[in-house]
Scaffold this motif. Structure first.
Motif, short mmCIF file in Angstrom:
data_model
loop_
_atom_site.label_atom_id
_atom_site.label_comp_id
_atom_site.label_asym_id
_atom_site.label_seq_id
_atom_site.Cartn_x
_atom_site.Cartn_y
_atom_site.Cartn_z
N MET A 1 40.64 32.29 26.81
CA MET A 1 40.44 31.96 28.09
C MET A 1 41.00 30.90 27.85
SD MET A 1 37.43 32.32 30.39
CE MET A 1 38.15 31.79 31.87
N ILE B 4 34.85 44.37 34.52
CA ILE B 4 35.27 45.13 35.41
C ILE B 4 35.31 45.72 36.23
CG2 ILE B 4 38.08 44.92 35.99
CD1 ILE B 4 38.51 43.00 33.87
N LEU B 7 32.20 46.18 38.60
CA LEU B 7 32.49 45.14 39.91
C LEU B 7 33.18 45.86 40.70
CD1 LEU B 7 33.35 41.55 37.86
CD2 LEU B 7 31.29 42.34 39.67
N MET C 1 39.37 38.11 31.44
CA MET C 1 37.39 37.21 31.30
C MET C 1 37.99 36.65 33.24
SD MET C 1 34.38 37.26 30.67
CE MET C 1 33.79 35.96 31.73
N ILE C 2 38.65 35.86 33.20
CA ILE C 2 39.13 35.53 34.20
C ILE C 2 39.63 36.90 35.29
CG2 ILE C 2 41.89 35.59 34.28
CD1 ILE C 2 39.93 31.92 35.71
N GLN C 3 40.34 38.08 35.16
CA GLN C 3 40.07 39.41 35.63
C GLN C 3 38.39 39.53 36.41
OE1 GLN C 3 42.99 39.59 35.19
NE2 GLN C 3 43.89 41.70 36.28
N ALA C 4 37.56 39.61 35.39
CA ALA C 4 36.52 39.80 35.72
C ALA C 4 36.25 38.60 37.18
CB ALA C 4 35.46 39.63 34.74
N LEU C 5 36.00 37.50 36.37
CA LEU C 5 35.97 36.63 38.27
C LEU C 5 36.71 37.20 39.11
CD1 LEU C 5 34.42 33.64 37.98
CD2 LEU C 5 36.65 32.43 37.51
N TYR C 6 37.88 37.08 38.96
CA TYR C 6 38.49 37.67 40.56
C TYR C 6 38.05 38.23 41.02
CZ TYR C 6 43.19 35.48 38.87
OH TYR C 6 43.85 34.75 37.68
N PHE C 7 37.26 39.91 40.65
CA PHE C 7 36.65 40.65 41.01
C PHE C 7 35.31 40.31 41.32
CE2 PHE C 7 39.33 43.51 38.99
CZ PHE C 7 40.25 44.30 40.18
N ALA C 8 34.58 39.51 40.72
CA ALA C 8 33.09 39.10 41.45
C ALA C 8 33.21 38.20 42.56
CB ALA C 8 32.10 38.34 39.84
N LEU C 9 33.83 37.28 42.63
CA LEU C 9 34.04 36.65 43.40
C LEU C 9 34.42 37.08 44.90
CD1 LEU C 9 34.27 33.61 44.09
CD2 LEU C 9 36.71 32.65 44.57
#
Lengths: 98, 316, 94, 190
Positions: A1, B4, B7, C1-9
């Protein structure tokens, strides 16, 4: 990141917190007027943060501009609509909770 | 990567369950207003479901028509219902005998099982007609396969849809339309809101029309966004002028269907097939059809919302 | 990683929205129900923008734009037409 | 049936108000105002179409149509342009505070709210400035306008122990500066 990704993550999480607060306000606040407060303020700030986070990731200036345009539309709409609802509620004689 | 997938699964599961639950509550709510609000929420979630199913075209249509205009139309219909009937609650239907109920259960579960079976026996890996569409995309005059199907390969479907919209307006008018009623006076904030938003609606509709050639968008989405602009004007107290309600209105309502029919006849004469455009002109014809269809759809939706007959005094 | 955050949010916002459903069912005034639907509109716009970024499909921004435009029309239709004149119970005191 | 000399496209029906008519061909607008609108709508089109050059053959007619409609609907707006950035900054900071304030109250276990309805006498002229102020105040902390009258505002405040008047005054001053208009303090009180 990368550093940008961290900034985006922070902004998105902040946005999520504001959305949560908006929903909690909608559920907990006692009357229409107070719920309108929760909705217009917390949610628009929440959308603003999420938009800001996504602007950092946008592929071009124009894509960022589209996000900004959407946010402005939502702001304008919710400011006007919250006034319309509050005014009609008051005219109808719905008393405020105090 | 695994995170992912999990999710996405969780998201889809919540979305699917939420949709089912909303559909159930919408259908069984005795309070009509509550049912409408639940239906609007259902439309919002449905648009998300189309997004997850990778069908942004339908998501866009659902956003414009399902969650946007239908909500406004239903709310206006409820208001009319309240003024024309005494009680706001719908009349309770008689419960029916045990035999009737049993028969209903058998019939409904039979058709549900039939539908389920039909879905079950579908071959799981098939491209359907998408190969044929992709192969012929070059001659269709559009770069978006959905537009190619709607305006070229199955143009007659869209032609008939335009006629259906026209029939809906004719139906209301032939019943004498609704009595004209003044809008609640628009306060300064609403007035300003609609005045400033109308140009944005126009630009958004034009954009959706243009983008339809190679991405999700097109006449129906553009038309309903433009129609929503008309609804906003009506809600803010604007009414079309008396002269506008005569032939200009009728022309705008029919121009989409008329153009389709003229093009259909011409193609029948010169190409021996309904709406089979010559390859060189296909692109231009599609744009012409889509632009005029946008106008017709927009005017039709706004007039449906208004619900008034153009010449009420004739009916008396 | 940021990808997972998008889906989590996006998932988080969806759960948030499901919680908001309670207000639609509960009321007590018609305005409260409409408010909840407004909340849904804003939340769905946010979710669509997140999914647009996560799936790299900018078309979803257009869907969000259409939602932003049309949600307001529904709300105006509510205020101008559908809000009944009769008295309603006003607060939930709990 | 009414007879008009120039056939109006739309008529505006409001009881008590003189009926307004719209005819896009008969409007008064100055060239500078029109230029600003063309620029604004072109920017929106550029943003929507993502800068695709081939979009302009449908974009230019759409922009022209939008400009004509906007001239018919919106009277000329005069803003003091160099005040715009300051106002945006003020708005962003205050609306962030507004969101934080209401979020804190919503999430706090005891939910510290003390709503009240207050009246605020307006010093800015009716029309766009007042509407603009209403919309701004609605997005700011703890205040929600429940009625806009030409002379005063009825404001629902979330916490009566905070002084909402100061906040409202500062918004009013900012709006007045943005529109380049003086505040009128000789107003009769409601």
């Amino acid at each position: 990141m990368t550093l940008t990704d961290y900034a985006t993550a922070c902004l998105l999480i902040l946005g999520g917190i504001f959305f949560l607060a908006g929903t909690v306000g909608l559920l907990r606040f006692p009357d229409v007027y107070t719920r309108l407060h929760a909705l217009t303020k917390a949610d628009n700030v929440g959308l603003g943060f999420i938009m800001a986070g996504l602007v950092l990731q946008a592929e071009s200036w124009l894509a960022a501009g589209k996000l900004l345009l959407i946010w402005l539309l939502v702001l304008f709409a919710s400011a006007s609509v919250s006034y319309l609802i509050a005014r009609r509620a008051l005219n109808k004689g719905i008393r405020i909770w105090m | 990567m695994d995170v992912i997938v999990v999710l996405e699964w969780a998201f889809d599961a919540v979305l699917g369950l939420g949709l089912l639950w909303l559909a159930w509550r919408t259908l069984n709510s005795p309070d009509l207003f509550k049912a409408i609000v639940l239906f609007i929420s259902f439309g919002l979630l449905m648009a998300l479901a189309w997004v997850r199913l990778n069908a942004p075209d339908i998501a866009l249509a659902e956003a414009a028509i399902g969650a946007g205009l239908t909500g406004a139309l239903l709310l206006a219909a409820l208001a009319r219902l309240r003024t024309t009937t005494d009680n706001t609650m719908p009349a309770q239907l008689p419960a029916g005998s045990w035999f009737q109920r049993g028969l209903l259960i058998v019939l409904l579960s039979g058709s549900a099982a039939g539908l389920g079976y039909a879905v079950w026996i579908l071959p799981s890996h098939t491209s359907g007609l998408s190969m044929a569409v992709t192969a012929n995309l070059d001659v269709s005059g559009a770069r978006n396969p959905v537009t190619a199907v709607l305006l070229n390969f199955r143009g007659y479907d869209t032609m008939l849809e335009m006629i259906v919209l026209l029939l809906a307006v004719l139906g209301i008018w032939s019943l004498g339309g609704l009595p004209p009623r003044p809008e609640r006076p628009a306060v300064a904030v609403l007035d300003t809101f609609s005045r400033f938003l109308i140009p944005v609606f126009i630009l958004a509709a034009a954009y959706l029309l243009w983008v339809g050639a190679d991405a999700p968008g097109g006449a129906f989405q553009a038309g309903s966004v433009l129609g929503a602009a008309g609804v906003l004007l009506l809600l803010s107290g604007w009414r079309p002028g008396v002269r506008l309600m005569q032939w200009p209105l009728r022309l705008a309502l029919t121009i989409g269907a008329i153009t389709f029919i003229i093009l259909g006849v011409l193609t029948l004469l010169y190409e021996q097939q309904l709406l089979a455009y010559p390859v060189a002109q296909a692109g231009r014809m599609i744009i012409l059809l889509e632009s005029l269809a946008t106008v017709s759809i927009a005017v039709t939706l706004a007039i449906l919302f208004l619900g008034e007959s153009p010449d009420p005094e004739e009916k008396k | 990683m940021i990808q997972a955050l998008y889906f989590a949010l996006a998932l988080f916002l969806l759960l948030n929205l499901c919680a908001g459903l309670w207000r639609i069912l509960r009321g007590p005034t018609t305005a409260d129900r409409m408010l909840a639907a407004q909340l849904f509109g804003t939340t769905v716009v946010a979710m669509l923008l997140l999914l647009a970024q996560a799936s790299g499909n900018p078309v979803l921004r257009d869907v969000a734009l259409v939602f932003a435009l049309l949600a307001a029309v529904t709300a105006v239709a509510f205020v101008q037409r559908a809000w009944p004149e009769e008295k309603e119970s006003e607060h939930d005191l709990n | 049936m009414r007879e008009y000399h120039v056939s109006p496209v739309l008529t505006y029906q409001q009881p008590g108000l003189e009926e307004m008519k719209i005819n896009p061909l008969k409007t008064n607008s100055n060239p500078r105002d029109i230029a600003v609108r063309i620029l604004l709508f072109s920017t929106i089109w550029l943003i929507l179409s993502g800068g695709d050059l081939s979009s302009w053959w449908i974009g230019i007619p759409a922009i022209l149509f939008a400009v004509i409609v906007s001239i018919a609907l919106i009277p000329p707006v005069s803003l003091v342009w160099f005040e715009v950035p300051a106002f945006i900054g003020f708005f962003l900071i205050r609306s962030l505070a507004g969101g934080t304030d209401v979020a804190w109250r919503a999430l706090h276990p005891r939910m510290p709210i003390a709503p009240d309805l207050v009246v605020y006498p307006l010093h800015i002229p009716p029309g766009l400035p007042q509407v603009f102020m209403t919309n701004t105040v609605n997005l700011l902390p703890g205040t929600l306008i429940a009625e806009l009258n030409p002379g005063f505002l009825k404001v629902h405040v979330l916490d009566k122990h905070q002084n909402a008047m100061i906040e409202l005054q500062s918004v009013e001053q900012r709006v007045a500066r943005l529109f380049g208009i003086p505040l009128q303090f000789d107003n009769k009180k409601p």
